[in-house]
Design a protein around this motif. Sequence first.
Motif, PDB file in Angstrom:
ATOM      1  N   TYR A  89       0.831  -1.220   0.000  1.00 43.14           N
ATOM      2  CA  TYR A  89       0.000   0.000   0.000  1.00 43.14           C
ATOM      3  C   TYR A  89       0.857   1.258   0.000  1.00 43.14           C
ATOM      4  CZ  TYR A  89      -3.781  -3.193   1.014  1.00 43.14           C
ATOM      5  OH  TYR A  89      -4.679  -4.213   0.931  1.00 43.14           O
ATOM      6  N   HIS A  90       0.287   2.333  -0.517  1.00 41.28           N
ATOM      7  CA  HIS A  90       0.970   3.628  -0.478  1.00 41.28           C
ATOM      8  C   HIS A  90       1.058   4.103   0.964  1.00 41.28           C
ATOM      9  CE1 HIS A  90       0.793   4.173  -4.795  1.00 41.28           C
ATOM     10  NE2 HIS A  90      -0.490   3.846  -4.773  1.00 41.28           N
TER      11      HIS A  90
ATOM     12  N   GLU B  31       0.233   0.453  -4.106  1.00 44.42           N
ATOM     13  CA  GLU B  31       1.565   0.696  -4.681  1.00 44.42           C
ATOM     14  C   GLU B  31       1.896  -0.424  -5.674  1.00 44.42           C
ATOM     15  OE1 GLU B  31       4.917   2.135  -2.056  1.00 44.42           O
ATOM     16  OE2 GLU B  31       5.686   0.230  -2.772  1.00 44.42           O
ATOM     17  N   SER B  32       1.649  -1.663  -5.238  1.00 40.75           N
ATOM     18  CA  SER B  32       1.862  -2.810  -6.127  1.00 40.75           C
ATOM     19  C   SER B  32       1.044  -3.997  -5.630  1.00 40.75           C
ATOM     20  CB  SER B  32       3.346  -3.178  -6.168  1.00 40.75           C
ATOM     21  OG  SER B  32       3.787  -3.564  -4.889  1.00 40.75           O
ATOM     22  N   ARG B  78       2.851  -3.151 -11.089  1.00 35.71           N
ATOM     23  CA  ARG B  78       2.676  -1.751 -10.657  1.00 35.71           C
ATOM     24  C   ARG B  78       2.086  -0.944 -11.796  1.00 35.71           C
ATOM     25  NH1 ARG B  78       7.556  -2.533  -8.231  1.00 35.71           N
ATOM     26  NH2 ARG B  78       7.520  -2.205  -6.000  1.00 35.71           N
TER      27      ARG B  78
END
Lengths: 206, 106
Positions: A89-90, B31-32, B78
Amino acid sequence: MENKMDEVMQRTSRYFYADGLVELAVGGLFLAIGVMLEVWARIALGSPLVLAITLGLILLIIGGGLAINRAIGSIKERVTYPRTGYVSYHQRKPSRSRWLIAAAALGLAILGGLVLPEWFSKMALAEGLLLLVVLGYMGYRVGVRRFFLVGIIAALLGLGAALLIPEDLQGSSVTFGGTGIALLLSGALTLRAYLQAHPNVSEEAP
Amino acid sequence: MNADLLSLVEVDRIIHEPARLVIVAILSSVESADFLYLLNETNLTKGNLSSHLSKLEESGYVTIEKTFAGKVTRTICRLTPEGHEAFQTYRKQIRAAFTESPAPPS
């Protein structure tokens, strides 16, 4: 169509909580905090143990947060990712809404302190409400309904402790300890359901 | 033709394909994610998912990287900045077409 896309994106955010590990870890931390508060409440004022307990509690809160992150990552690597896949996760900066919610919870606690009678244990109620707000916000943001239930339990524990236990520390101990047990139960049930639904498989790359 | 509906005709066909749209929507919120996660979420077959990912990679919307988690290979996917932009543009076009076009006659 937009709603479907939002649902897909929210489900991906919810995946972090699908195995119940976060609740187990946070529940364990809350229970430990509850136990330490109870010990603190039972120690006579002026005892040298008070300092040790205070330092221990600070270390538990700070170190526990860091340890939880590492432990969850490590267990997910063994339990969750081999079964249902890996997601990273970001790292998000705290949003304005989070600050607003924290301010609202603080405001409620201060208002409670001003308005409520002396015999009412304000600390436990404020903590219960704070936990309700935090868990409710998390439940709303990622769409995990069981967080609302645990939040309501926390608020009820806080209210009960505020009404029945005049000592602030013991009231806090009941609120944190009880919420910790509720989180542990919720996490254990979620983990059991997750493990039953997902037998272990290894990824085969395309 | 209404400008909003015209934008619907011009949507990115790479993203518009339902399976690829789900893949891009998933990757846009993280994010991925690895191949196994995408496989579970999309309910595609391995071959189908692999083919869609290759198409997204060819278009420059996704990067695919093979890593190791212990002894197990992990295929990490991604969304690239171009992929993010294409997905946002696609959402805007779809939103505009569906929210601002006149309601069908009763």
